[in-house]
Scaffold this motif. Structure first.
Motif, short mmCIF file in Angstrom:
data_model
loop_
_atom_site.label_atom_id
_atom_site.label_comp_id
_atom_site.label_asym_id
_atom_site.label_seq_id
_atom_site.Cartn_x
_atom_site.Cartn_y
_atom_site.Cartn_z
N THR A 72 -11.95 -20.05 -6.06
CA THR A 72 -13.29 -20.09 -6.64
C THR A 72 -13.70 -18.69 -7.11
O THR A 72 -13.01 -17.71 -6.82
CB THR A 72 -14.30 -20.62 -5.61
OG1 THR A 72 -15.57 -20.79 -6.22
CG2 THR A 72 -14.43 -19.70 -4.42
N GLU A 73 -14.79 -18.60 -7.84
CA GLU A 73 -15.33 -17.30 -8.24
C GLU A 73 -15.99 -16.66 -7.02
O GLU A 73 -16.85 -17.28 -6.37
CB GLU A 73 -16.36 -17.51 -9.35
CG GLU A 73 -16.95 -16.24 -9.88
CD GLU A 73 -18.03 -16.49 -10.92
OE1 GLU A 73 -18.96 -15.67 -11.00
OE2 GLU A 73 -17.96 -17.51 -11.64
N LEU A 74 -15.59 -15.41 -6.68
CA LEU A 74 -16.02 -14.79 -5.44
C LEU A 74 -16.72 -13.46 -5.65
O LEU A 74 -16.45 -12.75 -6.61
CB LEU A 74 -14.82 -14.52 -4.53
CG LEU A 74 -14.12 -15.73 -3.93
CD1 LEU A 74 -12.80 -15.31 -3.32
CD2 LEU A 74 -14.99 -16.38 -2.90
N GLY A 75 -17.58 -13.13 -4.72
CA GLY A 75 -18.22 -11.83 -4.63
C GLY A 75 -18.67 -11.66 -3.19
O GLY A 75 -18.58 -12.58 -2.39
N GLY A 76 -19.11 -10.49 -2.85
CA GLY A 76 -19.59 -10.31 -1.49
C GLY A 76 -20.04 -8.90 -1.20
O GLY A 76 -19.89 -7.99 -2.01
N GLU A 77 -20.61 -8.74 -0.02
CA GLU A 77 -21.11 -7.44 0.41
C GLU A 77 -21.27 -7.42 1.93
O GLU A 77 -21.37 -8.46 2.57
CB GLU A 77 -22.46 -7.14 -0.22
CG GLU A 77 -23.57 -8.05 0.29
CD GLU A 77 -24.91 -7.78 -0.38
OE1 GLU A 77 -25.82 -7.35 0.35
OE2 GLU A 77 -25.04 -8.01 -1.58
N ALA A 78 -21.27 -6.21 2.47
CA ALA A 78 -21.62 -6.01 3.87
C ALA A 78 -23.14 -5.91 3.93
O ALA A 78 -23.75 -5.26 3.09
CB ALA A 78 -20.98 -4.75 4.41
N GLY A 79 -23.72 -6.59 4.90
CA GLY A 79 -25.18 -6.59 5.00
C GLY A 79 -25.67 -5.76 6.17
O GLY A 79 -24.90 -5.20 6.94
N VAL A 80 -26.97 -5.70 6.31
CA VAL A 80 -27.60 -5.02 7.44
C VAL A 80 -27.35 -5.80 8.71
O VAL A 80 -26.84 -6.92 8.68
CB VAL A 80 -29.11 -4.82 7.19
CG1 VAL A 80 -29.35 -3.89 6.02
CG2 VAL A 80 -29.81 -6.14 6.98
N SER A 81 -27.71 -5.25 9.84
CA SER A 81 -27.36 -5.87 11.13
C SER A 81 -28.08 -7.19 11.40
O SER A 81 -27.55 -8.04 12.10
CB SER A 81 -27.64 -4.90 12.26
OG SER A 81 -29.00 -4.53 12.29
N ASP A 82 -29.25 -7.39 10.86
CA ASP A 82 -29.98 -8.64 11.06
C ASP A 82 -29.46 -9.67 10.05
O ASP A 82 -29.62 -9.48 8.84
CB ASP A 82 -31.47 -8.41 10.86
CG ASP A 82 -32.31 -9.67 11.04
OD1 ASP A 82 -31.75 -10.72 11.41
OD2 ASP A 82 -33.53 -9.60 10.80
N PRO A 83 -28.84 -10.76 10.52
CA PRO A 83 -28.27 -11.74 9.58
C PRO A 83 -29.30 -12.32 8.60
O PRO A 83 -28.99 -12.50 7.43
CB PRO A 83 -27.71 -12.84 10.49
CG PRO A 83 -27.51 -12.20 11.81
CD PRO A 83 -28.56 -11.12 11.91
N ALA A 84 -30.50 -12.60 9.06
CA ALA A 84 -31.52 -13.17 8.17
C ALA A 84 -31.91 -12.17 7.09
O ALA A 84 -32.09 -12.53 5.92
CB ALA A 84 -32.74 -13.61 8.97
N LEU A 85 -32.03 -10.91 7.45
CA LEU A 85 -32.36 -9.87 6.48
C LEU A 85 -31.19 -9.63 5.53
O LEU A 85 -31.40 -9.39 4.33
CB LEU A 85 -32.74 -8.58 7.21
CG LEU A 85 -33.44 -7.50 6.41
CD1 LEU A 85 -34.68 -8.04 5.73
CD2 LEU A 85 -33.81 -6.34 7.31
N ALA A 86 -29.96 -9.74 6.04
CA ALA A 86 -28.77 -9.60 5.18
C ALA A 86 -28.75 -10.72 4.14
O ALA A 86 -28.43 -10.48 2.96
CB ALA A 86 -27.50 -9.63 6.03
N VAL A 87 -29.10 -11.93 4.55
CA VAL A 87 -29.16 -13.06 3.61
C VAL A 87 -30.28 -12.83 2.59
O VAL A 87 -30.09 -13.06 1.39
CB VAL A 87 -29.35 -14.40 4.36
CG1 VAL A 87 -29.73 -15.52 3.41
CG2 VAL A 87 -28.09 -14.76 5.13
N ALA A 88 -31.43 -12.35 3.04
CA ALA A 88 -32.54 -12.08 2.12
C ALA A 88 -32.13 -11.05 1.07
O ALA A 88 -32.44 -11.22 -0.12
CB ALA A 88 -33.76 -11.61 2.89
N ASP A 89 -31.44 -10.00 1.50
CA ASP A 89 -30.97 -8.98 0.55
C ASP A 89 -29.97 -9.56 -0.43
O ASP A 89 -30.01 -9.26 -1.63
CB ASP A 89 -30.35 -7.80 1.30
CG ASP A 89 -31.37 -6.98 2.07
OD1 ASP A 89 -32.58 -7.11 1.81
OD2 ASP A 89 -30.94 -6.22 2.96
N ALA A 90 -29.05 -10.40 0.07
CA ALA A 90 -28.03 -11.00 -0.79
C ALA A 90 -28.67 -11.96 -1.80
O ALA A 90 -28.22 -12.04 -2.95
CB ALA A 90 -26.99 -11.73 0.05
N LEU A 91 -29.72 -12.66 -1.39
CA LEU A 91 -30.38 -13.60 -2.30
C LEU A 91 -31.09 -12.87 -3.45
O LEU A 91 -31.34 -13.48 -4.49
CB LEU A 91 -31.37 -14.48 -1.54
CG LEU A 91 -30.73 -15.57 -0.68
CD1 LEU A 91 -31.78 -16.26 0.19
CD2 LEU A 91 -30.00 -16.59 -1.55
#
Length: 186
Positions: A72-91
């Motif tokens: 599939t088409e892929l991308g990604g990043e390392a996020g901050v320590s809080d998973p919910a905040l990492a998802v918010a940043d990724a969104l």
């Protein structure tokens, strides 16, 4: 219409869990964005030294991208320590239609509740939601404090620093008292 999937990569994610998360129903095209939260220890958090943890999270993202390469088409990043905040940043960078949580073991109910606030469908792969209780609420509070989302974060850092200094002062006083006692005895 292509499917846009945001994968929250937690500890213990397996290849089978990743493949199940990105499996495309009805031969639909998929675009996948992987975010892995950093694992920052208490001393690293106090010292604001998140470099090593961010590097490890980046390595987990690259490993997941490698495992899914070509599918599939892929991308990604390392996020901050809080998973919910990492998802918010990724969104902010990737407009997802769905969130898939991939890992192993038990997920805190407060994390799932935080993810539901994004109003996107959530699927769990390899993880299950643990029981809700006082421990769950306490972990949510600690996660909010350490991520900086709580207005009490500066107070908690101030209190932790002062308690650390108090502990050093007490240990120093005990050491001085021990030396004075030893000098008087001998």
């Amino acid at each position: 219409m292509s499917r846009k999937l945001l994968v929250l990569l937690l500890d213990g994610a397996s290849r089978a869990g990743l493949e199940a998360a990105v499996a495309e129903p009805d031969d639909e095209e998929a675009s996948v964005y992987i975010v892995a939260p950093s694992h920052v220890g208490p001393l690293e958090w106090l010292a604001t030294d998140e470099g090593r943890a961010h590097g490890e999270a980046s390595a987990r993202v690259l490993e997941a991208e490698w495992l899914l390469a070509g599918s599939t088409e892929l991308g990604g990043e390392a996020g901050v320590s809080d998973p919910a905040l990492a998802v918010a940043d990724a969104l902010k960078r990737f407009a997802a239609d769905e969130i898939a949580v991939v890992g192993s073991g038990v997920v805190d109910p407060s994390l799932v509740s935080s993810l539901r606030s994004f109003a996107l469908p959530i699927t769990l792969h390899g993880v299950r939601v643990g029981p809700s209780g006082a421990g769950s609420r306490a972990r949510g509070i600690v996660r909010a404090l350490t991520s900086g989302r709580s207005s009490a974060t500066p107070f908690a850092a101030f209190l932790a620093a002062n308690l650390g200094l108090l502990a050093l002062a007490v240990l120093g006083s005990l050491l001085v008292a021990l030396i004075v006692w030893l000098v008087e005895v001998f």
